[in-house]
Design a protein around this motif. Structure first.
Motif, short mmCIF file in Angstrom:
data_model
loop_
_atom_site.label_atom_id
_atom_site.label_comp_id
_atom_site.label_asym_id
_atom_site.label_seq_id
_atom_site.Cartn_x
_atom_site.Cartn_y
_atom_site.Cartn_z
N LEU A 1 0.87 -1.17 0.00
CA LEU A 1 0.00 0.00 0.00
C LEU A 1 0.91 1.22 0.00
O LEU A 1 1.71 1.41 0.92
N LEU A 2 0.80 2.02 -1.04
CA LEU A 2 1.59 3.24 -1.18
C LEU A 2 0.69 4.43 -0.88
O LEU A 2 -0.29 4.65 -1.59
N VAL A 3 0.99 5.14 0.20
CA VAL A 3 0.17 6.28 0.62
C VAL A 3 0.96 7.55 0.34
O VAL A 3 1.90 7.89 1.05
N GLU A 4 0.57 8.24 -0.74
CA GLU A 4 1.33 9.40 -1.22
C GLU A 4 0.39 10.34 -1.97
O GLU A 4 -0.33 9.90 -2.86
N ASP A 5 0.42 11.62 -1.61
CA ASP A 5 -0.46 12.58 -2.28
C ASP A 5 0.25 13.39 -3.37
O ASP A 5 -0.39 13.95 -4.23
N ASN A 6 1.58 13.42 -3.35
CA ASN A 6 2.33 14.21 -4.33
C ASN A 6 2.47 13.39 -5.62
O ASN A 6 3.13 12.34 -5.61
N PRO A 7 1.88 13.86 -6.74
CA PRO A 7 1.92 13.08 -7.99
C PRO A 7 3.33 12.77 -8.47
O PRO A 7 3.58 11.68 -8.98
N THR B 1 8.16 6.83 -7.07
CA THR B 1 8.13 5.61 -6.26
C THR B 1 7.66 4.42 -7.09
O THR B 1 8.27 3.34 -7.06
N LEU B 2 6.59 4.61 -7.86
CA LEU B 2 6.09 3.53 -8.72
C LEU B 2 7.14 3.11 -9.75
O LEU B 2 7.34 1.92 -10.00
N ARG B 3 7.81 4.09 -10.34
CA ARG B 3 8.84 3.78 -11.33
C ARG B 3 9.98 2.99 -10.68
O ARG B 3 10.47 2.01 -11.25
N ALA B 4 10.39 3.40 -9.49
CA ALA B 4 11.48 2.70 -8.80
C ALA B 4 11.06 1.27 -8.46
O ALA B 4 11.86 0.33 -8.61
N LEU B 5 9.82 1.07 -8.04
CA LEU B 5 9.34 -0.28 -7.74
C LEU B 5 9.27 -1.13 -9.01
O LEU B 5 9.70 -2.28 -9.01
N ARG B 6 8.73 -0.55 -10.08
CA ARG B 6 8.63 -1.29 -11.35
C ARG B 6 10.01 -1.64 -11.89
O ARG B 6 10.25 -2.76 -12.34
N ASN B 7 10.93 -0.68 -11.86
CA ASN B 7 12.28 -0.91 -12.38
C ASN B 7 12.98 -2.06 -11.66
O ASN B 7 13.82 -2.74 -12.24
N ASN B 8 12.64 -2.25 -10.41
CA ASN B 8 13.26 -3.30 -9.61
C ASN B 8 12.39 -4.55 -9.51
O ASN B 8 12.70 -5.47 -8.76
N LYS B 9 11.28 -4.56 -10.28
CA LYS B 9 10.36 -5.72 -10.32
C LYS B 9 10.01 -6.21 -8.92
O LYS B 9 10.01 -7.40 -8.65
N LEU B 10 9.70 -5.26 -8.04
CA LEU B 10 9.46 -5.62 -6.65
C LEU B 10 8.01 -5.95 -6.34
O LEU B 10 7.75 -6.74 -5.46
N SER B 11 7.08 -5.32 -7.01
CA SER B 11 5.71 -5.57 -6.64
C SER B 11 4.80 -5.24 -7.80
O SER B 11 4.85 -4.15 -8.34
N ASN B 12 3.96 -6.19 -8.16
CA ASN B 12 2.98 -5.89 -9.19
C ASN B 12 1.59 -5.75 -8.58
O ASN B 12 0.63 -5.50 -9.28
N ARG B 13 1.48 -5.92 -7.28
CA ARG B 13 0.19 -5.77 -6.61
C ARG B 13 0.29 -4.60 -5.63
O ARG B 13 0.51 -4.77 -4.44
N ILE C 1 3.30 -1.24 4.13
CA ILE C 1 2.74 0.09 3.89
C ILE C 1 3.89 1.09 3.75
O ILE C 1 4.71 1.20 4.67
N LEU C 2 3.95 1.77 2.61
CA LEU C 2 4.88 2.90 2.43
C LEU C 2 4.05 4.15 2.66
O LEU C 2 3.09 4.40 1.92
N LEU C 3 4.40 4.92 3.65
CA LEU C 3 3.54 5.99 4.15
C LEU C 3 4.23 7.34 4.15
O LEU C 3 5.27 7.52 4.81
N ASP C 4 3.64 8.30 3.45
CA ASP C 4 4.10 9.69 3.54
C ASP C 4 3.47 10.27 4.81
O ASP C 4 2.40 9.84 5.23
N LEU C 5 4.10 11.25 5.42
CA LEU C 5 3.54 11.86 6.63
C LEU C 5 2.63 13.04 6.33
O LEU C 5 1.63 13.25 6.99
N LYS C 6 3.03 13.83 5.34
CA LYS C 6 2.29 15.06 5.03
C LYS C 6 1.18 14.74 4.04
O LYS C 6 1.38 14.76 2.84
N LEU C 7 0.01 14.38 4.55
CA LEU C 7 -1.12 13.95 3.72
C LEU C 7 -2.35 14.80 3.97
O LEU C 7 -2.55 15.28 5.09
#
Length: 150
Positions: free
Chosen positions: A10-16, A22-34, A66-72
């Motif tokens: 679960l990626l909790v982030e409001d900054n586009p 973050t999504l690009r870094a996860l995809r590039n490292n084939k870490l999570s498709n869900r 859960i990857l969580l940003d604080l400023k939401l």
């Protein structure tokens, strides 16, 4: 009845921009498709606790991390962390704060609330991608969580 695949992250982030990095870094490292994305604290809590738009979801279907940003918006990350770690059903889910805040009070409060790791977002994409890769490798592949009910 299963309502879709279990969610690993679960990626909790409001900054586009941070979200895309973050999504690009996860995809590039084939870490999570869900991956489930929540753009504010209220949506994150609804997803985690299977409420509102997510009431058909089962708690057993994750997230594993859960990857969580604080400023939401709506509900801040510290309150999300407080609720997750304060509930017996979710307190064992690893939470990694991934934020731009270097405020010592945020770091201290996060650890007091039970965060598993606190990472300040680097401004450089390569360093940011490496931080995300390290987080994903550890928490999704190497960490051994307790089995449900233990």
């Amino acid at each position: 009845m299963n309502h879709g695949p279990a969610i690993e992250l679960l990626l909790v982030e409001d900054n586009p921009e941070d979200l895309e990095l973050t999504l690009r870094a996860l995809r590039n490292n084939k870490l999570s498709n869900r991956i489930q994305i929540a753009r504010d604290g209220a949506e994150a809590l609804e997803f985690i606790f299977c409420e509102g738009a997510y009431q058909e979801r089962k708690m057993a279907d994750g997230p594993k991390l859960i990857l969580l940003d604080l400023k939401l918006p709506k509900i801040d990350g510290l309150e999300v962390l407080r609720r997750v770690k304060g509930d017996a059903r979710t307190k064992m889910i690893p939470v990694v704060v991934l934020t731009s805040s270097k405020e010592q009070s945020d770091v201290v409060e996060s650890y007091q609330l039970g965060v598993n790791s606190y990472i300040v977002k680097p401004v450089n994409f390569e360093r940011f991608a490496e931080a995300v890769r390290g987080v994903g490798l550890y928490w999704l592949l190497l960490n051994q969580p307790p089995k449900a009910g233990e």
